[in-house]
Design an enzyme around this catalytic site. Structure first.
Site, PDB file in Angstrom:
ATOM      1  N   TYR A  52       0.886  -1.167   0.000  1.00 19.57           N
ATOM      2  CA  TYR A  52       0.000   0.000   0.000  1.00 19.57           C
ATOM      3  C   TYR A  52       0.919   1.210   0.000  1.00 19.57           C
ATOM      4  O   TYR A  52       1.618   1.478   0.984  1.00 19.57           O
ATOM      5  CB  TYR A  52      -0.879  -0.017   1.244  1.00 19.57           C
ATOM      6  N   TYR A  68       1.855   5.789   6.456  1.00 16.08           N
ATOM      7  CA  TYR A  68       2.569   4.923   5.504  1.00 16.08           C
ATOM      8  C   TYR A  68       3.915   4.492   6.077  1.00 16.08           C
ATOM      9  O   TYR A  68       4.244   3.305   6.089  1.00 16.08           O
ATOM     10  CB  TYR A  68       2.761   5.670   4.189  1.00 16.08           C
TER      11      TYR A  68
END
Length: 302
Positions: free
Chosen positions: A61, A125
């Site tokens: 991702y 992230y």
């Protein structure tokens, strides 16, 4: 050497599929629906079917800003999925090469980061990728974790392709000039990954080849520096160009905080694996030329 790569459409997965044959590697890309990182039960069967000698975990991702609003999904893919891939490789008795990121650092150390520097991610992230590193290391002792950065290529969505698209319709582009890093071609990353994978397979008992390594293009730049280089090369080839208006991070707010300086020290990779990626200015012209030629369609594997 037979390599199973997670994902099909990512920049590194596509680069590996392209570069593998010339480097003596048979690359099998395995992606959804057969292998779904949010469905761990799919991972071992999908990788086993590929019958690899080494697994390269390239899927992730990577939507940095969107991750701020989707932390659970980012965690499922980058942590639980990564751990499941590593566990599957261990079950198959093969090494795993896992790709991580420079975003595990807060960028305040004032020099290129070494592998033994304490990570301190500043966004979702980065935090999930750091946790993913730990999950991989725990699940598969036979691993090499490679932190890469500022990836660009002829494939998919990335900074170089975005700049060329903007230059086709604008005379000037505002680009951040106070974030520092190392632009890195996915094609060069693929070459480096294959070299590391070959070392792991050929020298299974050499502990020094395992562990954490930094792998980026040589040199450094700001995003504005990279944009100017893209436009200069494009203009040389007869493509679109634009003037770069240098701005600060404060002038370009994003949902995810960005670190000011995520340069990575790659000396350990060179010393241990004999791998050193080319300077980003050496790798860039091929990518710009291929983008201008229009041979790659976004989101499609060649």
């Amino acid at each position: 050497m037979r390599i199973a790569v997670t994902g099909r459409e990512g920049q590194v997965a596509r680069a590996l599929a392209e570069r593998g044959p010339a480097l003596g590697a048979e690359v099998v890309c395995v992606g959804r629906p057969a292998l779904d990182l949010t469905a761990p039960a799919t991972i071992l069967p999908a990788l086993a079917a590929a019958a690899p000698q080494v697994v390269v975990h390239a899927a992730a991702y990577t939507a940095v800003d969107r991750a701020e609003g989707e932390p659970d999904l980012a965690h499922a893919v980058n942590v639980e999925g990564a751990g499941a891939v590593a566990a599957a490789a261990a079950r198959l008795g093969v090494p795993v090469v896992h790709l991580s990121t420079d975003y595990v650092f807060d960028g305040r150390i004032g020099r290129p980061h070494r592998e033994d520097d304490a990570p301190a991610p500043v966004n979702v992230y980065g935090r999930t990728k750091l946790a993913g590193e730990a999950a991989v290391a725990a699940a598969a002792p036979d691993h090499a974790i490679l932190r890469v950065a500022w990836v660009y290529s002829p494939f998919g969505r990335n900074f170089v392709r975005t700049m060329l698209a903007l230059a086709a319709t604008r005379n000037a582009v505002r680009v951040v000039s106070d974030q520092h890093g190392a632009p890195t071609s996915a094609l060069a990353i693929a070459d480096g990954v294959i070299a590391v994978a070959r070392n792991l397979v050929a020298r299974p008992d050499e502990a020094a080849l395992r562990g954490l390594f930094h792998m980026t293009g040589a040199g450094e730049a700001t995003w504005a520096d990279l944009a100017e280089a893209v436009f200069a090369e494009s203009a040389r080839l007869g493509g679109p160009s634009a003037r770069v208006e240098r701005i600060g991070t404060v002038d370009y707010p994003t949902p995810a905080v960005r670190a000011p300086d995520t340069r990575l020290d790659c000396n350990r990779l060179a010393a241990v694996h004999g791998v050193a990626l080319p300077h980003w200015r050496v790798s860039l012209p091929e990518v710009v030329a291929r983008c201008l030629a229009g041979k790659e369609e976004e989101g499609r594997t060649p």
